[in-house]
Design an enzyme around this catalytic site. Structure first.
Site, PDB file in Angstrom:
ATOM      1  N   ALA A   1       2.857  -1.296   9.745  1.00 24.36           N
ATOM      2  CA  ALA A   1       3.868  -2.161  10.362  1.00 24.36           C
ATOM      3  C   ALA A   1       4.422  -3.209   9.411  1.00 24.36           C
ATOM      4  O   ALA A   1       5.495  -3.763   9.662  1.00 24.36           O
ATOM      5  CB  ALA A   1       3.275  -2.850  11.595  1.00 24.36           C
ATOM      6  N   ASP A   2       3.712  -3.491   8.315  1.00 30.40           N
ATOM      7  CA  ASP A   2       4.156  -4.555   7.409  1.00 30.40           C
ATOM      8  C   ASP A   2       3.818  -4.195   5.965  1.00 30.40           C
ATOM      9  O   ASP A   2       3.048  -4.883   5.305  1.00 30.40           O
ATOM     10  CB  ASP A   2       3.502  -5.881   7.806  1.00 30.40           C
ATOM     11  CG  ASP A   2       4.117  -7.078   7.088  1.00 30.40           C
ATOM     12  OD1 ASP A   2       5.233  -6.938   6.542  1.00 30.40           O
ATOM     13  OD2 ASP A   2       3.485  -8.153   7.055  1.00 30.40           O
ATOM     14  N   LEU A   3       4.406  -3.111   5.487  1.00 25.77           N
ATOM     15  CA  LEU A   3       4.147  -2.672   4.116  1.00 25.77           C
ATOM     16  C   LEU A   3       4.936  -3.564   3.160  1.00 25.77           C
ATOM     17  O   LEU A   3       6.138  -3.398   2.970  1.00 25.77           O
ATOM     18  CB  LEU A   3       4.548  -1.211   3.939  1.00 25.77           C
ATOM     19  CG  LEU A   3       4.195  -0.590   2.582  1.00 25.77           C
ATOM     20  CD1 LEU A   3       2.689  -0.585   2.366  1.00 25.77           C
ATOM     21  CD2 LEU A   3       4.752   0.823   2.476  1.00 25.77           C
TER      22      LEU A   3
END
Length: 249
Positions: A174-176
Site C-alpha cells: 500500500a505504500d511502496l
C-alpha cells in the site's frame, strides 16, 4: 489468503476500563504485556526513529533482542481530527493483526521481511488503537538514505528483482516508497511496512500503481534538480524488475 499459524497466541487483556488483545509469536516471546507497546514503558531503552513515518516508531532494546515498535497513526488531513483511532470491525480485522499475519505469511514464502513479534489493539467503543512490535534489522540503510548519497548501480537492479519477487507472490504494497526499502551492507534488500497491504492475484494495474508510487517518492526525495538522474536510476530498477518478472523469478 493467510494460512493458520500454530505458533500464534492471542492473549486478551484489560487496560484501565478498556479491553484489548495481544497476538504474539510464542517461539520468540514467552510473556507479553501491554507495556511492550508503550514507549514510556521502555524508558531509556526506547529511541525514536528519526527517518520516515509520522513520529510513531521507536527502536527498543529488549531481552528478546533489538526490536522496532510502531504505533498506527493516520496521515493527511484526517489526522488533524483523529490521529490514531480506527473504526472497529472485529479483532481479526485490526490493522496490527492483519499486518502481523501478512508478514508471517510472506516470511513463510521466503521473502525478505523482518520478523513480526507481537501485535496489539485496544478497543474504545466503536474505535480502536493499535501497535506492532517486530524484529529490528541491523546494519541497514533505507533507499531514501542511499539516494541522498551515491547509490550503487547494483542496488537498483537488486531492488527491482526484489519487488518482482513480492509481486509474483501477489503482494500489493500500500505504500511502496524509498523509506520502506532497506539495504544491508552485503547488498541484501528488505521490504518493510505492510500496513494495509494485501495478497492478490498478480495483475498489471496494481503492480504498476506500486511502481509509480515508488517513482514519486524518489522524485520527492531528490528534488526537481535531480529529475533526470531519478529517471535514469529508476530505469535500471525497472529493467531488472521486468527481466525478473519475465523469467518468473
Amino acid at each position: 489468503m493467510v494460512a493458520f499459524d500454530a505458533n500464534e497466541i492471542l492473549t486478551p487483556f484489560c487496560e484501565g476500563h478498556r479491553e484489548g488483545a495481544i497476538l504474539f509469536d510464542c517461539q520468540r516471546l514467552r510473556q507479553v504485556e501491554y507495556g511492550l507497546f508503550v514507549p514510556a514503558w521502555w524508558g531509556g531503552r526506547a529511541h525514536a526513529v528519526s527517518e520516515g513515518g509520522r513520529g510513531s516508531a521507536w527502536f527498543v532494546e529488549a531481552s528478546f533482542g533489538n526490536a522496532v515498535l510502531r504505533q498506527y497513526r493516520r496521515g493527511g488531513m484526517i489526522a488533524m481530527l483523529n490521529r490514531d483511532r480506527y473504526f472497529w470491525c472485529g479483532g481479526h480485522r485490526t490493522r496490527s493483526v492483519l499486518e502481523f499475519r501478512l508478514m508471517r505469511e510472506l516470511i513463510s514464502r521466503g521473502l525478505p521481511v523482518p520478523t513480526p513479534l507481537a501485535a496489539c489493539y485496544v478497543r474504545y467503543g466503536v474505535q480502536y488503537r493499535a501497535a506492532i512490535l517486530m524484529e529490528r534489522l541491523e546494519g541497514v540503510s533505507s533507499l531514501a538514505m542511499c539516494v541522498r548519497g551515491n547509490s550503487k548501480e547494483t542496488h537498483w537492479e537488486q531492488i527491482g528483482r526484489m519487488i518482482s519477487r513480492f509481486h509474483r507472490e501477489g503482494l500489493d504494497h500500500a505504500d511502496l516508497n524509498a523509506h520502506n526499502i532497506l539495504l544491508d551492507q552485503a547488498g541484501q534488500c528488505w521490504l518493510i511496512d505492510f500496513d494495509r497491504g494485501a495478497l492478490r492475484i498478480p495483475a498489471t494495474k496494481w503492480r504498476e500503481r506500486n511502481l509509480a508510487r515508488l517513482l514519486r517518492s524518489l522524485l520527492k526525495i531528490r528534488g526537481e534538480r535531480s529529475v533526470d538522474a531519478v529517471y535514469r536510476d529508476f530505469e535500471r530498477l525497472r529493467r531488472a524488475y521486468d527481466l525478473a518478472w519475465s523469467r518468473g523469478c
